[in-house]
Design an enzyme around this catalytic site. Structure first.
Site, PDB file in Angstrom:
ATOM      1  CG  ASP A 132      -0.472   0.688   2.407  1.00 49.73           C
ATOM      2  OD1 ASP A 132       0.736   0.545   2.696  1.00 49.73           O
ATOM      3  OD2 ASP A 132      -1.253   1.379   3.076  1.00 49.73           O
ATOM      4  CD  GLU A 133       5.147   2.012   2.870  1.00 51.32           C
ATOM      5  OE1 GLU A 133       5.845   3.045   2.870  1.00 51.32           O
ATOM      6  OE2 GLU A 133       4.989   1.294   3.869  1.00 51.32           O
TER       7      GLU A 133
HETATM    8  P1  TTP Z   1      -0.087   1.012   6.969  1.00 50.47           P
HETATM    9  O1  TTP Z   1       0.040   1.898   5.780  1.00 50.47           O
HETATM   10  O2  TTP Z   1       0.920   1.139   8.058  1.00 50.47           O
HETATM   11  O3  TTP Z   1      -1.499   1.230   7.654  1.00 50.47           O
HETATM   12  P2  TTP Z   1      -2.901   1.540   7.033  1.00 50.47           P
HETATM   13  O4  TTP Z   1      -2.838   1.699   5.556  1.00 50.47           O
HETATM   14  O5  TTP Z   1      -3.875   0.508   7.519  1.00 50.47           O
HETATM   15  O6  TTP Z   1      -3.308   2.879   7.731  1.00 50.47           O
HETATM   16  P3  TTP Z   1      -2.766   4.346   7.474  1.00 50.47           P
HETATM   17  O7  TTP Z   1      -3.972   5.132   7.022  1.00 50.47           O
HETATM   18  O8  TTP Z   1      -2.248   4.810   8.796  1.00 50.47           O
HETATM   19  O9  TTP Z   1      -1.725   4.240   6.423  1.00 50.47           O
HETATM   20  O10 TTP Z   1      -0.112  -0.501   6.532  1.00 50.47           O
HETATM   21  C1  TTP Z   1      -0.733  -0.935   5.335  1.00 50.47           C
HETATM   22  C2  TTP Z   1      -1.422  -2.267   5.539  1.00 50.47           C
HETATM   23  O11 TTP Z   1      -0.507  -3.235   6.021  1.00 50.47           O
HETATM   24  C3  TTP Z   1      -2.532  -2.211   6.593  1.00 50.47           C
HETATM   25  O12 TTP Z   1      -3.795  -1.867   6.069  1.00 50.47           O
HETATM   26  C4  TTP Z   1      -2.526  -3.591   7.164  1.00 50.47           C
HETATM   27  C5  TTP Z   1      -1.116  -4.095   6.973  1.00 50.47           C
HETATM   28  N1  TTP Z   1      -0.422  -4.072   8.269  1.00 50.47           N
HETATM   29  C6  TTP Z   1      -0.369  -5.235   9.017  1.00 50.47           C
HETATM   30  O13 TTP Z   1      -0.870  -6.276   8.602  1.00 50.47           O
HETATM   31  N2  TTP Z   1       0.248  -5.206  10.248  1.00 50.47           N
HETATM   32  C7  TTP Z   1       0.796  -4.061  10.760  1.00 50.47           C
HETATM   33  O14 TTP Z   1       1.344  -4.068  11.876  1.00 50.47           O
HETATM   34  C8  TTP Z   1       0.756  -2.863   9.968  1.00 50.47           C
HETATM   35  C9  TTP Z   1       1.345  -1.568  10.472  1.00 50.47           C
HETATM   36  C10 TTP Z   1       0.132  -2.926   8.733  1.00 50.47           C
HETATM   37 MG    MG Z   2      -1.405   2.863   4.669  1.00 51.80          MG
END
Ligand code: TTP
Ligand code: MG
Length: 350
Positions: A102-103
């Site tokens: 997701d990044e």
């Molecule tokens: P992130 O980008 O850290 O979190 P997010 O997209 O859910 O929220 P944000 O709006 O703060 O960006 O992580 C991306 C995905 O990775 C998240 O949806 C679920 C997964 N993930 C895990 O499975 N375990 C974890 O500890 C983290 C941080 C993320």
């Molecule tokens: Mg995210």
């Protein structure tokens, strides 16, 4: 350099909300069993208001919000959405270093001349992601990766933060030291013990104290980053152009079945890599090396991209047959590669 860091908002939870609209606006936790020992993968923003966050135990999440809805992660579904997201992003900004599902970092400089134009590009990226998947994302735009990454997190969800060139150190200064990528829990503790709570304080450390707190290269690298200095280019691995695996045998191999089995095994590795990048390939190449070190390769380009091991292996094996027909004999090495990579075919959503 003008680079953006893009991060999807509450990714897993956002997908679940799209797939099941009745979940929207309710506190939602994607993760393990709240009655077992599961942990939170992610929580939507409604659940975060109860203090629920990633990596917390689901039992604790349930205590904090007894009416929260818990769902198990469905990684295959998230991968499909991720592919659609990155396909859409690449239509606006072709050069992308995807760093996670997701990044990733976007080479904005390729399409925007200045930071004003960069903001418009960031807006266009958000619109493209929303248009293709209905997901929202946040972006940070800056002159280097570390600043872009911090900035993408600053206005979640749905935010765009542009840090113009020259403002990097000033922008980072007020953030908690742990917000700086590269500052792990250990470094955070060492810094905190010395009263260094912010990125700005880290940036201002004199050499002697820096060496005492964070010795070696890492310390200097982190202080540079704290000052907004980060020379890392986008990592566009050569694998983006082609992905290959090869195997040199201990003894030359003539048995066609053994060679095929090797190709199948390597095709699996290649396919796994493709899938992890959300990409597929149109060209498959089989490479052979004979005992006299002569190398031959045979390629086929397909009308549509593929990313599954079996299809890659089938093509690779028929190319092996072709190569051996042209020059029979035992082989010292076989290899399989794929190229003409493209983002995975757009999936039809909804
Ligand atoms: P992130 O980008 O850290 O979190 P997010 O997209 O859910 O929220 P944000 O709006 O703060 O960006 O992580 C991306 C995905 O990775 C998240 O949806 C679920 C997964 N993930 C895990 O499975 N375990 C974890 O500890 C983290 C941080 C993320
Ligand atoms: Mg995210």
């Amino acid at each position: 350099m003008i680079v953006a860091h893009l991060d999807l908002d509450a990714f897993f939870a956002a997908v679940e909300e799209l797939e099941e609209p009745s979940l929207r606006a309710k506190p939602l936790v994607v993760g393990g069993d709240p009655r077992g020992r599961g942990v939170v993968a992610t929580a939507n923003y409604a659940a975060r208001r109860f203090g629920i966050h990633s990596a917390m135990s689901c039992a604790e999440a349930l205590r904090r919000c007894p009416h929260a809805i818990f769902v198990r992660p469905r990684h295959a579904v998230y991968r499909e959405y991720s592919r659609a997201v990155w396909t859409a992003v690449r239509e606006v900004v072709p050069t992308v270093e995807q760093t996670g599902i997701d990044e990733g970092y976007l080479d904005i400089g390729e399409v925007a001349r200045d930071f004003l134009a960069a903001r418009r590009v960031a807006n266009a990226v958000q619109a493209a992601v929303r248009g293709s998947t209905s997901l929202t994302c946040s972006l940070g735009v800056a002159s280097c990766k570390v600043v872009a990454k911090v900035a993408s997190d600053a206005r979640k969800p749905g935010g765009i933060t542009v840090v113009p060139a020259g403002r990097e150190a000033e922008y980072l200064a007020p953030f908690a030291a742990r917000k700086l990528p590269g500052v792990g829990p250990k470094a955070e503790i060492r810094l905190a013990r010395a009263g260094i709570e912010t990125v700005g304080r880290l940036a201002a450390l004199e050499d002697a104290e820096l060496t005492r707190l964070l010795p070696g290269k890492v310390g200097r690298m982190l202080r540079d980053r704290a000052r907004g200095i980060d020379p890392r280019p986008l990592d566009l691995a050569v694998e983006r152009i082609s992905i290959s695996q090869e195997e040199t045998f201990e003894r030359d191999v003539a048995d066609r079945e053994v060679l095929r089995a090797e190709l199948r095994r390597m095709s699996e590795g290649v396919a796994k890599y493709l899938v992890s990048r959300g990409e597929c390939a149109r060209t498959v190449t089989t490479k052979v090396r004979y005992p006299d070190f002569a190398i031959r390769s045979r390629s086929t380009t397909l009308p549509a991209g593929i990313d599954d091991a079996e299809t890659i292996a089938d093509v690779a094996c028929s190319l092996l047959d072709r190569a051996l027909q042209d020059r029979p004999g035992p082989l010292r090495l076989v290899g399989v590669g794929v190229s003409a990579l493209e983002a995975h075919r757009q999936l039809a959503l909804g």
